[in-house]
Enzyme design. Structure first.
Site, short mmCIF file in Angstrom:
data_model
loop_
_atom_site.label_atom_id
_atom_site.label_comp_id
_atom_site.label_asym_id
_atom_site.label_seq_id
_atom_site.Cartn_x
_atom_site.Cartn_y
_atom_site.Cartn_z
N GLU A 66 31.84 19.12 -9.78
CA GLU A 66 30.71 19.40 -10.68
C GLU A 66 30.02 20.70 -10.29
OE1 GLU A 66 27.45 16.56 -10.50
OE2 GLU A 66 26.73 17.23 -12.45
N ASP A 118 0.80 -1.23 0.00
CA ASP A 118 0.00 0.00 0.00
C ASP A 118 0.84 1.28 0.00
OD1 ASP A 118 -2.32 -1.41 -0.01
OD2 ASP A 118 -2.61 -1.36 2.16
N TYR A 149 39.18 8.73 -11.81
CA TYR A 149 38.84 7.58 -10.97
C TYR A 149 39.93 6.53 -11.19
CZ TYR A 149 34.64 10.25 -11.79
OH TYR A 149 33.76 11.30 -11.93
N HIS A 163 25.91 17.68 -18.95
CA HIS A 163 24.59 17.41 -19.52
C HIS A 163 23.74 18.64 -19.29
CE1 HIS A 163 23.40 16.72 -15.30
NE2 HIS A 163 24.51 16.01 -15.19
N ASP A 181 28.00 13.67 -4.54
CA ASP A 181 27.26 14.18 -5.69
C ASP A 181 25.82 14.28 -5.25
OD1 ASP A 181 26.00 14.72 -8.09
OD2 ASP A 181 27.09 13.20 -9.24
N HIS A 197 33.51 9.17 -18.37
CA HIS A 197 32.17 9.74 -18.63
C HIS A 197 32.29 11.08 -19.34
CE1 HIS A 197 32.49 12.58 -15.23
NE2 HIS A 197 32.90 11.58 -14.46
N HIS A 216 19.13 15.22 -15.88
CA HIS A 216 19.66 15.10 -17.24
C HIS A 216 18.55 15.66 -18.11
CE1 HIS A 216 22.70 11.67 -16.16
NE2 HIS A 216 22.90 12.78 -15.50
N ARG A 263 35.62 13.94 -8.41
CA ARG A 263 34.81 14.65 -9.41
C ARG A 263 34.48 16.01 -8.82
NH1 ARG A 263 31.48 11.08 -10.37
NH2 ARG A 263 29.61 11.56 -9.16
N ASP A 287 22.72 20.17 -9.32
CA ASP A 287 23.53 18.95 -9.46
C ASP A 287 24.98 19.33 -9.17
OD1 ASP A 287 24.62 16.53 -10.17
OD2 ASP A 287 24.09 16.65 -12.30
N GLU A 329 31.50 18.74 -15.20
CA GLU A 329 31.81 17.78 -14.15
C GLU A 329 32.89 16.77 -14.52
OE1 GLU A 329 28.68 14.74 -13.61
OE2 GLU A 329 27.38 16.03 -14.79
N HIS A 378 28.13 5.29 -10.00
CA HIS A 378 26.75 5.44 -9.51
C HIS A 378 26.57 4.81 -8.12
CE1 HIS A 378 25.22 5.99 -13.91
NE2 HIS A 378 25.78 7.08 -13.42
N1 GLY Z 1 24.15 13.47 -10.47
C1 GLY Z 1 23.97 12.98 -11.76
C2 GLY Z 1 24.99 13.47 -12.67
O1 GLY Z 1 25.93 14.10 -12.24
O2 GLY Z 1 24.90 13.32 -13.86
MN MN Z 2 25.64 15.86 -13.42
MN MN Z 3 25.98 15.02 -10.28
#
Ligand code: GLY
Ligand code: MN
Ligand code: MN
Length: 420
Positions: free
Chosen positions: A387, A20, A368, A334, A240, A330, A341, A385, A251, A364, A223
């Site tokens: 960002e 529920d 790594y 974005h 992040d 990566h 995104h 990272r 972000d 960003e 992730h």
């Molecule tokens: N937090 C998601 C990204 O950095 O794309």
């Molecule tokens: Mn991002």
């Molecule tokens: Mn991010």
């Protein structure tokens, strides 16, 4: 753009988490962009032509359900409050849609996201087709409504930018508090709680995405969202996390030492990523191409990986063979907006899109280092990272996330202050 066609945009369904219990409700971004309406079970219909019409289908008032679940506008109040031309009960949708689709040359819908919705739309179109002997024409063109909306969403207006600036400030403040809460022996989830507390304390409705709070080697899992480990002396912590305010995302990623003091190798990697980010931000301006910040960041990182002894060979060879991808796998950013995104194509007509004032993107870069043959031991398990969220302006860009410190000196000073 709609011509004589018609667009049908439903909001998101409610989703069951278990038995529920529901997931917290989040409206569909396209629907919200067009309406500002936050209730579930609603559909917007926009009819083009000589007298364009906006029509909302939403839940009716229901005293019993409102006792349990809260306020419902109902069609009459929704029409008034959200400045629509018409509003009807959502349970009239199936009965009304065939008439609304009759003699429309094109229907703009979001096909392919939900099979049940697709079948329903096709059912309405078939219902019109079945009346063809009475002289009614069914839409011949079924088009992707996102093509109309994505370019609009890409350029933020002042109202949207005010929300995104505020979201950036709230998230920046949360990152500062997280830096001050971190210490050896604290857990990743405690730090996550600090972030979430600040988001909600400041009125943000939710995180814009599941926060990543990754100590030590966890930072090399891109992730990582478990956020369950204990922070160790001598490790870095990568966070992040960004809030969502009235639908709009921030972000931000920051990486800092758990004990407040960067070690030599950590600092070397950190300064490299920071330099790559500075190079990328420097090229965010009108007329630049989408890929320019990525190319700028990759160039700095690739040279840095060679200088640190992470990679061998010439800069040209590392770029050509993309061997930098061992440590930077990566993209550099974005679009950012209602979705973290966000909507919008990155290429137009085969060429990277030109940046224009009003677009918002993330910058960003990262590094790594997983242990492996030839990887110097000193850098093993370091994940960094950095960002930020950049608004393209007439002159260059405005950083919406600048309240989160990122120079080594500023981070170490803030962390020293936590103990004072
Ligand atoms: N937090 C998601 C990204 O950095 O794309
Ligand atoms: Mn991002
Ligand atoms: Mn991010």
């Amino acid at each position: 753009m709609l011509g004589d066609g018609i667009a049908i945009v439903p909001t998101a369904p409610e989703r069951i988490r278990n038995r529920d219990a529901h997931y917290p409700y989040r409206y569909d971004s396209y629907f919200y962009y067009l309406t500002g309406f936050r209730e579930p079970e609603a559909v917007l219909v926009l009819a083009g032509g000589a007298t364009p019409q906006s029509m909302l289908f939403c839940r009716e008032k229901n005293v019993e359900r409102e006792i349990w679940d809260g306020h419902r506008h109902g069609p009459a109040a929704a029409r008034e409050t959200f400045a629509l031309d018409a509003a009807h009960a959502v349970n009239e949708l199936d009965a009304r849609m065939p008439d609304l689709l009759a003699d429309r040359p094109a229907v703009h819908v979001h096909l392919g996201a939900d099979a049940a919705w697709d079948a329903r739309v096709l059912g309405w179109i078939n219902a019109v087709r079945s009346r063809s002997r009475s002289g009614v024409a069914a839409p011949q063109d079924i088009r992707d409504v996102r093509v109309l909306l994505d370019d609009m969403r890409l350029l933020k207006d002042e109202h949207e930018l005010a929300l995104m600036r505020r979201a950036g400030e709230i998230s920046g403040a949360a990152h500062r508090l997280a830096m001050q809460a971190a210490r050896p022996g604290a857990t990743e989830y405690e730090i996550e709680a600090v972030l979430q507390h600040e988001f909600r304390r400041c009125g943000a409705q939710a995180p814009a995405y599941t926060p990543i709070v990754a100590g030590g080697a966890n930072a090399c899992v891109l992730h990582y969202v478990e956020n369950s480990a204990t922070l160790a002396d001598g490790d870095l912590l990568l966070i992040d996390a960004g809030c969502e305010l009235d639908g709009y995302a921030s972000d931000i990623t920051r990486t800092f030492p758990v004990n407040g003091c960067f070690s030599g190798p950590q600092r070397a990697v950190y300064e490299l990523v920071l330099a790559a980010q500075a190079a990328a931000i420097a090229v965010v301006k009108p007329g630049a191409r989408w890929n320019d910040p990525h190319d700028a960041a990759v160039r700095v990182l690739a040279q840095g990986f060679i200088d640190l002894g992470l990679l061998q060979g010439t800069l040209d060879a590392v770029l050509e063979q993309e061997s930098y991808r061992q440590f930077y796998m990566h993209r550099t950013g974005h679009w950012l907006g209602l979705d973290v995104h966000d909507a919008g194509e990155y290429k137009v007509g085969g060429a990277w899109r030109e940046l224009r004032p009003g677009m918002v993107l993330t910058v960003e870069p990262g590094c790594y280092v997983r242990p492996g043959p030839g990887v110097p031991e000193a850098f093993a398990h370091i994940g960094v990272r950095i960002e930020d969220d950049a608004l393209v302006t007439a002159e260059g860009c405005e950083i919406l996330s600048s309240s989160a410190p990122k120079s080594v000196a500023d981070i170490e000073a803030l962390m020293r202050a936590r103990d004072a």
